[in-house]
Design an enzyme around this catalytic site. Sequence first.
Site, short mmCIF file in Angstrom:
data_model
loop_
_atom_site.label_atom_id
_atom_site.label_comp_id
_atom_site.label_asym_id
_atom_site.label_seq_id
_atom_site.Cartn_x
_atom_site.Cartn_y
_atom_site.Cartn_z
N CYS A 1 0.84 -1.20 0.00
CA CYS A 1 0.00 0.00 0.00
C CYS A 1 0.88 1.25 0.00
CB CYS A 1 -0.90 -0.01 1.23
SG CYS A 1 -1.81 1.52 1.49
N THR A 2 0.66 2.12 -0.97
CA THR A 2 1.44 3.36 -1.07
C THR A 2 1.30 4.21 0.18
OG1 THR A 2 1.15 3.36 -3.47
CG2 THR A 2 1.78 5.45 -2.45
#
Length: 113
Positions: free
Chosen positions: A10-11
Amino acid sequence: MITIYHNPRCTKSRECLSELENLNQSVEIRRYLEEPFSETELKEVIKKLKIKPLELVRTKEAIWIEKFKGKTLSDDEIIKAMLEHPKIIERPIVLNGANAIIARPKEKIKEIL
């Protein structure tokens, strides 16, 4: 000690971890998809966040839409869904003692340091 419930894919989660490191914080990383929450632990996190269980759900996640969208669920049923499908849990969650936040955006981290 600060704990981050982290998903490295997840960024936003990666940005949060980087921010904590840039702030020279000692961080315990918990990859909650690999090491899932226990029911007690998830309930404690929700309590520290001071939110309802549904507020911790990624309601646009495919699993939620396919299995749960449009259903009337109790808080306990929502928690059970998160335990069975941890991918639907909002991230990143950052704990510092008795305080917790969902660190979106990453600048929210400063609220609990």
